[in-house]
Motif scaffolding. Structure first.
Motif, mmCIF file in Angstrom:
data_model
loop_
_atom_site.group_PDB
_atom_site.id
_atom_site.type_symbol
_atom_site.label_atom_id
_atom_site.label_comp_id
_atom_site.label_asym_id
_atom_site.label_seq_id
_atom_site.Cartn_x
_atom_site.Cartn_y
_atom_site.Cartn_z
ATOM 1 N N LEU A 187 0.833 -1.205 0.000
ATOM 2 C CA LEU A 187 0.000 0.000 0.000
ATOM 3 C C LEU A 187 0.866 1.253 0.000
ATOM 4 O O LEU A 187 1.751 1.415 0.847
ATOM 5 N N GLY A 188 0.620 2.138 -0.946
ATOM 6 C CA GLY A 188 1.308 3.417 -0.960
ATOM 7 C C GLY A 188 0.849 4.305 0.183
ATOM 8 O O GLY A 188 -0.203 4.078 0.784
ATOM 9 N N PHE A 189 1.647 5.336 0.477
ATOM 10 C CA PHE A 189 1.292 6.213 1.591
ATOM 11 C C PHE A 189 1.816 7.627 1.364
ATOM 12 O O PHE A 189 2.722 7.870 0.573
ATOM 13 N N THR A 190 1.193 8.540 2.074
ATOM 14 C CA THR A 190 1.642 9.926 2.121
ATOM 15 C C THR A 190 1.816 10.309 3.582
ATOM 16 O O THR A 190 1.216 9.700 4.479
ATOM 17 N N LEU A 191 2.655 11.306 3.825
ATOM 18 C CA LEU A 191 2.879 11.802 5.179
ATOM 19 C C LEU A 191 2.293 13.210 5.280
ATOM 20 O O LEU A 191 2.485 14.032 4.385
ATOM 21 N N SER A 192 1.588 13.468 6.340
ATOM 22 C CA SER A 192 0.863 14.727 6.490
ATOM 23 C C SER A 192 1.592 15.639 7.476
ATOM 24 O O SER A 192 1.403 15.558 8.686
ATOM 25 N N GLY A 193 2.453 16.523 6.935
ATOM 26 C CA GLY A 193 3.139 17.507 7.766
ATOM 27 C C GLY A 193 4.262 16.904 8.594
ATOM 28 O O GLY A 193 4.519 15.705 8.588
ATOM 29 N N GLY A 194 4.944 17.781 9.320
ATOM 30 C CA GLY A 194 5.959 17.347 10.267
ATOM 31 C C GLY A 194 7.349 17.157 9.708
ATOM 32 O O GLY A 194 8.283 16.888 10.449
ATOM 33 N N ILE A 195 7.524 17.273 8.379
ATOM 34 C CA ILE A 195 8.853 17.112 7.790
ATOM 35 C C ILE A 195 9.218 18.427 7.110
ATOM 36 O O ILE A 195 8.840 18.687 5.970
ATOM 37 N N LEU A 196 9.939 19.247 7.832
ATOM 38 C CA LEU A 196 10.274 20.581 7.344
ATOM 39 C C LEU A 196 11.726 20.696 6.907
ATOM 40 O O LEU A 196 12.129 21.739 6.389
ATOM 41 N N HIS A 197 12.498 19.626 7.112
ATOM 42 C CA HIS A 197 13.934 19.683 6.831
ATOM 43 C C HIS A 197 14.397 18.407 6.137
ATOM 44 O O HIS A 197 13.714 17.374 6.164
ATOM 45 N N ALA A 198 15.572 18.491 5.527
ATOM 46 C CA ALA A 198 16.120 17.365 4.778
ATOM 47 C C ALA A 198 16.620 16.254 5.692
ATOM 48 O O ALA A 198 16.549 15.075 5.346
ATOM 49 N N ILE A 199 17.150 16.627 6.871
ATOM 50 C CA ILE A 199 17.810 15.670 7.758
ATOM 51 C C ILE A 199 17.160 15.700 9.141
ATOM 52 O O ILE A 199 16.803 16.765 9.649
ATOM 53 N N ARG A 200 17.051 14.571 9.760
ATOM 54 C CA ARG A 200 16.509 14.464 11.117
ATOM 55 C C ARG A 200 17.314 15.328 12.091
ATOM 56 O O ARG A 200 18.534 15.392 12.039
ATOM 57 N N ARG A 278 15.514 23.465 -0.759
ATOM 58 C CA ARG A 278 16.771 24.234 -0.742
ATOM 59 C C ARG A 278 17.828 23.524 0.101
ATOM 60 O O ARG A 278 19.023 23.579 -0.217
ATOM 61 N N GLU A 279 17.419 22.880 1.178
ATOM 62 C CA GLU A 279 18.376 22.121 1.982
ATOM 63 C C GLU A 279 18.940 20.948 1.174
ATOM 64 O O GLU A 279 20.137 20.635 1.266
ATOM 65 N N LEU A 280 18.096 20.303 0.393
ATOM 66 C CA LEU A 280 18.569 19.233 -0.478
ATOM 67 C C LEU A 280 19.582 19.768 -1.486
ATOM 68 O O LEU A 280 20.588 19.111 -1.789
ATOM 69 N N ALA A 281 19.320 20.968 -1.999
ATOM 70 C CA ALA A 281 20.264 21.584 -2.939
ATOM 71 C C ALA A 281 21.590 21.890 -2.256
ATOM 72 O O ALA A 281 22.668 21.677 -2.824
ATOM 73 N N ASP A 282 21.527 22.391 -1.016
ATOM 74 C CA ASP A 282 22.755 22.703 -0.275
ATOM 75 C C ASP A 282 23.590 21.443 -0.037
ATOM 76 O O ASP A 282 24.831 21.512 0.026
ATOM 77 N N LEU A 283 22.926 20.307 0.087
ATOM 78 C CA LEU A 283 23.625 19.045 0.314
ATOM 79 C C LEU A 283 24.133 18.425 -0.987
ATOM 80 O O LEU A 283 24.815 17.400 -0.970
ATOM 81 N N GLY A 284 23.791 19.037 -2.122
ATOM 82 C CA GLY A 284 24.220 18.515 -3.416
ATOM 83 C C GLY A 284 23.355 17.385 -3.937
ATOM 84 O O GLY A 284 23.691 16.735 -4.928
ATOM 85 N N VAL A 285 22.224 17.142 -3.279
ATOM 86 C CA VAL A 285 21.347 16.040 -3.659
ATOM 87 C C VAL A 285 20.413 16.433 -4.800
ATOM 88 O O VAL A 285 20.019 15.601 -5.623
ATOM 89 N N LEU A 286 20.051 17.702 -4.844
ATOM 90 C CA LEU A 286 19.065 18.190 -5.816
ATOM 91 C C LEU A 286 19.613 19.424 -6.507
ATOM 92 O O LEU A 286 20.095 20.354 -5.857
#
Length: 295
Positions: A187-200, A278-286
């Motif tokens: 089953l696919g899923f989505t997450l509702s809020g709570g993830i505002l940053h690239a890294i824990r 933007r955090e992903l971009a700073d990490l060179g991932v995106l």
């Protein structure tokens, strides 16, 4: 010490339509009109391929339609995911959706909270995301949704990786359990809020520091769960605060890896869409350059 950049960015398809725009959901420092304007700007930008639909509460739909149909000219169509408040009756949701017929507001999906009679909405044939309870009943709820899912009935589960009224923050073990359970039930899923940053990590929010899950952590945990890792093996991935291994894991994913990962982790809602990107971009991932967007 700064995290060394990878040799190149990850497959862009890993992030395609990943971040649904929750800027119109309360609590918000924007008016509904401001949230719509900001969303339209994102959809016209070079980041458009990374941004999903605007999330709008059922009770805000009337105001949204009114704002878009005033004056001599009607606004261009606006795709939205209709989000129901906890405890809202499915009949009210159906009525609200019906009122959108012939308006510029185009529902492309529905998200309902735990306890909603979601089966009453299946005739709409819209992608439907169903909230699952944070309790011992989670697996039963996931299995229940999975039994109804098919190519004709696009269903997925919703988990909220953030604290809510009367409930603590769901830690890495709880999130890992949800990921493992969803994948076990295909089953696919989505997450509702709570993830505002690239890294824990611990980040300021609402005047105090708050523990938050990381986007890269979740992507890696989902891919490893698809490889067969159990909850105990997923927990350290979701708890990881050092970017290096997570960055390497994501940038090494193939196009096929990206496709299967996103087939399960379909999207998540975020009020500030560009923050984690933007955090992903700073990490060179995106790569957020115009050249990358045009490839």
């Amino acid at each position: 010490m700064a995290t060394p950049l990878p040799d190149g960015p990850a497959e862009r398809s890993i992030f395609a339509r990943l971040v649904d725009d929750a800027g119109a959901l309360p609590p918000s420092d924007r008016t509904l009109a401001e949230a719509v304007a900001a969303h339209r700007e994102l959809r016209r930008s070079r980041y458009a391929d990374l941004v999903g639909p605007l999330l709008v509460r059922t009770t805000s739909l009337g105001d949204l339609v009114d704002g878009m149909t005033q004056g001599a000219r009607r606004s261009e169509p606006l795709p939205v995911i209709v989000v129901t408040e906890t405890g809202i009756d499915a009949g009210f949701v159906e009525e609200a959706l019906g009122a959108l017929d012939g308006t510029p507001v185009v529902p492309v999906g529905i998200e309902v909270g735990p306890g909603t009679d979601w089966r009453a909405l299946l005739d709409r044939r819209l992608p439907l995301a169903v909230g699952v309870p944070r309790s011992e009943h989670l697996e039963t709820a996931v299995a229940d949704i999975a039994r109804e899912a098919s190519d004709d009935v696009p269903l997925q589960a919703v988990f909220r990786p953030r604290p809510s009224a009367g409930a603590s923050w769901p830690d890495e073990a709880e999130l890992a359990g949800f990921i493992r359970t969803s994948i076990d039930h295909d089953l696919g899923f989505t997450l509702s809020g709570g993830i505002l940053h690239a890294i824990r990590g611990r980040y300021p929010k609402g005047g105090q520091e708050q523990e938050q899950h990381g986007l890269l952590n979740v992507l890696v945990a989902v891919r490893w769960a698809l490889n067969g890792d159990d909850v105990d093996e997923l927990v350290p991935l979701l708890a990881e605060r050092e970017p290096s291994e997570l960055v390497q894991a994501v940038t090494r994913m193939s196009t096929a890896d990206a496709a299967i990962t996103r087939a399960f982790f379909t999207a998540y809602g975020c009020k500030r869409v560009m923050g984690p990107l933007r955090e992903l971009a700073d990490l060179g991932v995106l790569d957020l350059s115009e050249e990358a967007a045009g490839r």
